[in-house]
Scaffold this motif. Structure first.
Motif, PDB file in Angstrom:
ATOM      1  N   LEU A 121      26.428  19.433 -34.536  1.00  0.00           N
ATOM      2  CA  LEU A 121      25.814  18.140 -34.225  1.00  0.00           C
ATOM      3  C   LEU A 121      25.128  17.569 -35.464  1.00  0.00           C
ATOM      4  N   GLU A 122      25.041  16.243 -35.522  1.00  0.00           N
ATOM      5  CA  GLU A 122      24.345  15.616 -36.639  1.00  0.00           C
ATOM      6  C   GLU A 122      22.989  15.079 -36.212  1.00  0.00           C
ATOM      7  N   GLN A 123      22.695  15.150 -34.929  1.00  0.00           N
ATOM      8  CA  GLN A 123      21.419  14.691 -34.423  1.00  0.00           C
ATOM      9  C   GLN A 123      21.141  15.446 -33.140  1.00  0.00           C
ATOM     10  N   SER A 124      19.905  15.927 -32.997  1.00  0.00           N
ATOM     11  CA  SER A 124      19.597  16.642 -31.780  1.00  0.00           C
ATOM     12  C   SER A 124      18.130  16.440 -31.443  1.00  0.00           C
ATOM     13  N   PHE A 125      17.841  16.224 -30.177  1.00  0.00           N
ATOM     14  CA  PHE A 125      16.469  16.027 -29.698  1.00  0.00           C
ATOM     15  C   PHE A 125      16.073  17.274 -28.929  1.00  0.00           C
ATOM     16  N   ILE A 126      14.983  17.930 -29.359  1.00  0.00           N
ATOM     17  CA  ILE A 126      14.650  19.219 -28.776  1.00  0.00           C
ATOM     18  C   ILE A 126      13.290  19.147 -28.090  1.00  0.00           C
TER      19      ILE A 126
END
Lengths: 396, 375
Positions: B341-346
């Motif tokens: 992934l190039e963007q992830s919200f955790i």
């Protein structure tokens, strides 16, 4: 889809003459303009015409960019009253013939030069592949083959699964064409090819192996279209057009291509020509890969769908065989000079019908079938076209 | 994501500008069912493309999606002709969006597939620099990377002489090496670059300086300057020193440089005044990451942005939950790399902010900046 409304007008009264080929070379620094210009010069010299006599021109080329047919008029000092540019790759020849024939019948032009030529500078083939179409940039080029080999390998594989064709069957086509090419002066591949050598060739993209692929090269092909009486006046041998069809993006719902658009229109083709497949003395298919030649043999009606493998096993495909096919050697042995590959079969058919042969000659050829296939925009070839030609006036 | 026509619902592929079925001008990108049937395969042995030439033989196939279109795709070794497959969309080394056909069900060591590994940033066998392991997030991440099979984890530590909680356990981890690194000190970064700059396949910048305070609740710019120093100039110095070597190794053999990871506060997207000046420096860091995407474009190194809400650490102690646990953040970063992934919200807060930001960024801004009045 086909044969609704009025019957298509016939193609009578029109002559196809002066088949010329600018001999192919593997690589050349010369641009497309040179190849097309040389072809026009050969046309003028063989028909004893001046540039001003040519009042119609139809051009096909992948490597003219940033120019088109328009720029060529100024480049080559032509002032035509009818001009066309046909970007249809392997279908360009038959489609040009259809357009030019109508222009001559309608009186929009007297003498139309139909010409296809492409450069092959050391880097130009790769450059063309990376920018072939928007769909291929997004959907095909990123998957590694860098050209059409990958997509045609998938098509070949699907065809083999559907109909049980084998590599040996494809080999029949390639080996016979190499035999035909041995007499073609400008063929680039003239080393004899045996079926064993075909089978042992290195893999390119399974099941496609080396001798299933054409060799990109530079070259040009051209012919003239004019009224029959004009051809007689000029003392030119000529061929006639019995019927011709084209179709684009046929069968879009087939998940993978196992047939081409010929099937949509073929009944009309044979009806208009008034001949049957058995009357055909030679067949010139578009042979970018042998599987496509098999599809043409089936979809044009020379055998049932799915039976082309058995058909090629059961016939001799050489110029002197019982089913002469791609008698100059086709692109597989002569080379693929870009869009000229879409003219090669047609120009050779005119030669066979007029007696102006350069190499192998089919004895007593009176009717020829020519088909074209072009433009793998993403996963399949979109353009299909075919013409039936007959002897008009032979040489001498 | 593929295009779907709003008028006739036909799914289009390859991408186009109007519906190819009804010509309506209402195509939009939607998530579609990833299932399909693997119709035919080929193994490529030659290519005109230099990247693929070095990776031959290479297997691709044509897949009939249940949703309609036919897709040419890379093929996972366990995706078999005639079988059902599941399509995964990722960007390749050139930044082009591509598909890979995966087996419908998980297979043993599935992530190790050559074609899939070209599209992910799996830390397995790769060498990773974590820039700040003083913070619990860096420690959790280092443990996660070791568990994920990283070839080596370089543990970035500023002011080594100063002890920190968890140090002994961390230094005892296998396949790790301490890397002296102070992001506020250009010499320190240069020294580390000269010793390991050519060996870092994944760089994860976990260093952050987050302090409470808005423009008017603080009396001067000293803390804000520190925040910019750590959150903006620190990553900038890192990019200028480690970036060029990584960019040149983006397609370098089996375990090439693959990812530049920025760990960012989700309030980089919209300011939250409670930590307003820290958020401003995070916004600068986010913009820097976008600039870095341009620098790395076409190199094979992906810029990965990990967004998180308040972390459950000493600097967010007064905040009520939900807060993201360092362990969860570390695992989320490893997961994002494994998935390419190039963007992830955790974490819950980051996911909530993501949803609201996607729906209406202006409304989100208004809600966040007025939040204090509603307390």
């Amino acid at each position: 889809m086909s044969s609704v409304g009025r019957t298509r007008q016939n193609y009578s009264g029109v002559a196809l003459a002066a088949p010329v080929t600018v001999p192919y070379v593997r690589y050349s620094p010369k641009p497309a303009h040179w190849w097309i210009g040389r072809a026009l010069a050969m046309l003028a010299s063989s028909a004893k015409l001046k540039p001003a006599d040519i009042d119609g021109m139809c051009v096909s080329s992948f490597t003219l960019f940033p120019d088109t047919a328009v720029g060529l008029t100024q480049h080559l000092g032509l002032s035509p009253r009818w001009l066309d540019h046909i970007p249809m790759g392997g279908a360009s020849g038959v489609v040009a013939l259809r357009r030019a024939t109508r222009a001559v019948q309608a009186g929009d032009a007297e003498i139309v030069a139909c010409v296809a030529g492409d450069a092959n500078q050391v880097s130009s083939f790769r450059g063309m592949l990376t920018s072939f179409s928007r769909f291929s940039q997004d959907g095909a080029y990123p998957y590694g083959s860098g050209g059409p080999n990958g997509a045609f390998a998938l098509i070949t594989r699907a065809y083999m699964q559907a109909y049980g064709a084998t590599r040996e069957d494809f080999g029949q086509i390639c080996v016979a064409q190499r035999r035909n090419a041995m007499m073609t002066p400008h063929a680039l591949m003239k080393k004899p090819l045996s079926l064993a050598e075909y089978m042992d060739a290195r893999p390119i993209a399974d099941p496609v192996h080396l001798f299933d692929c054409v060799m990109p090269c530079a070259g040009a092909e051209a012919f003239l279209v004019m009224r029959e009486d004009r051809a007689v006046e000029l003392g030119l041998p000529f061929a006639r057009v019995l019927a011709a069809i084209e179709r684009h993006n046929a069968y879009p719902d087939d998940p993978i291509q196992i047939r081409g658009g010929w099937g949509v229109d073929r009944a009309e083709l044979w009806d208009q020509a008034g001949v049957a497949p058995a009357d055909v003395d030679l067949l010139q298919t578009y042979d970018d890969y042998p599987v496509i030649s098999m599809m043409q043999i089936e979809d044009l009606g020379f055998c049932e769908k799915g039976e082309a493998a058995a058909f090629v096993r059961g016939h001799s495909l050489t110029y002197d065989g019982d089913f002469p096919h791609n008698v100059s050697g086709g692109q597989l042995s002569v080379g693929q000079a870009g869009a000229a590959g879409g003219y090669l079969g047609l120009v050779e058919a005119i030669r066979q019908l007029t007696g102006e042969t350069l190499g192998a000659r089919v004895a007593n050829a009176k009717v020829a079938a020519v088909s074209g296939f072009g433009m793998i925009n993403y996963d399949r070839g979109l353009c299909s076209a075919a013409a039936l030609l007959s002897e008009g006036r032979r040489i001498g | 994501m593929l295009q779907r026509c709003g008028a006739c619902q036909t799914i289009a592929y390859p991408p186009r500008d109007l519906c190819g079925c009804c010509w309506a001008d209402s195509l939009s990108w939607v998530e579609i069912d990833a299932g399909g049937v693997f119709l035919a395969e080929t193994t490529l042995h030659t290519s005109t493309n230099v990247y693929f030439r070095e990776r031959m033989p290479w297997r691709i196939g044509v897949i009939k999606l249940d949703a309609g279109p036919t897709i040419i795709a890379h093929a996972h070794a366990d995706a078999k002709e005639g079988a059902r497959v599941c399509m995964l969309a990722r960007t390749d080394k050139s930044g082009q969006g591509v598909f890979i056909a995966l087996p419908e069900r998980e297979t043993p060591n599935m992530a190790d597939d050559k074609a899939l590994r070209e599209l992910t940033c799996d830390p397995k066998h790769r060498r990773v620099l974590v820039t700040d392991v003083r913070h619990p997030t860096g420690q959790a991440l280092a443990r996660g990377l070791v568990r994920a099979g990283a070839g080596k984890v370089f543990l970035g530590v500023a002011e080594q002489w100063k002890p920190f909680v968890g140090r002994d356990e961390l230094y005892a981890l296998p396949n790790t090496e301490v890397a002296p690194l102070d992001l506020s000190d250009a010499d320190s970064i240069a020294d580390l670059t000269s010793s390991i700059g050519g060996k870092v396949d994944i760089l994860i910048n976990t260093a952050q300086h987050m302090r409470p305070g808005s423009a008017m609740t603080r009396r001067d710019a000293i803390t804000a300057r520190d925040e910019m120093e750590f959150n903006y100039f620190g990553p900038l110095r890192l990019l200028q020193s480690f970036g060029p070597a990584m960019r040149s190794r983006g397609a370098d053999g089996a375990n090439s440089a693959v990812a530049w990871v920025n760990v960012l506060s989700v309030f980089a997207l919209a300011n939250w005044p409670a930590y307003g000046l820290s958020a401003a420096s995070q916004a600068a860091a986010l913009s820097l990451s976008q600039c870095a995407r341009g620098d790395f474009a076409g190199s094979g190194v992906k810029v990965v942005n990990i967004f998180h809400g308040p972390i459950d650490d000493e600097w967010h102690q007064p905040l009520p939950p939900p807060k993201v646990a360092p362990e969860a953040l570390g695992a989320g970063i490893v997961g994002a790399l494994q998935q390419g992934l190039e963007q992830s919200f955790i974490g819950d807060v980051a996911k909530d902010i993501e949803t609201r930001w996607r729906e209406d960024p202006a409304l989100l801004e208004r809600e966040l900046t007025l939040a204090r009045l509603m307390d």
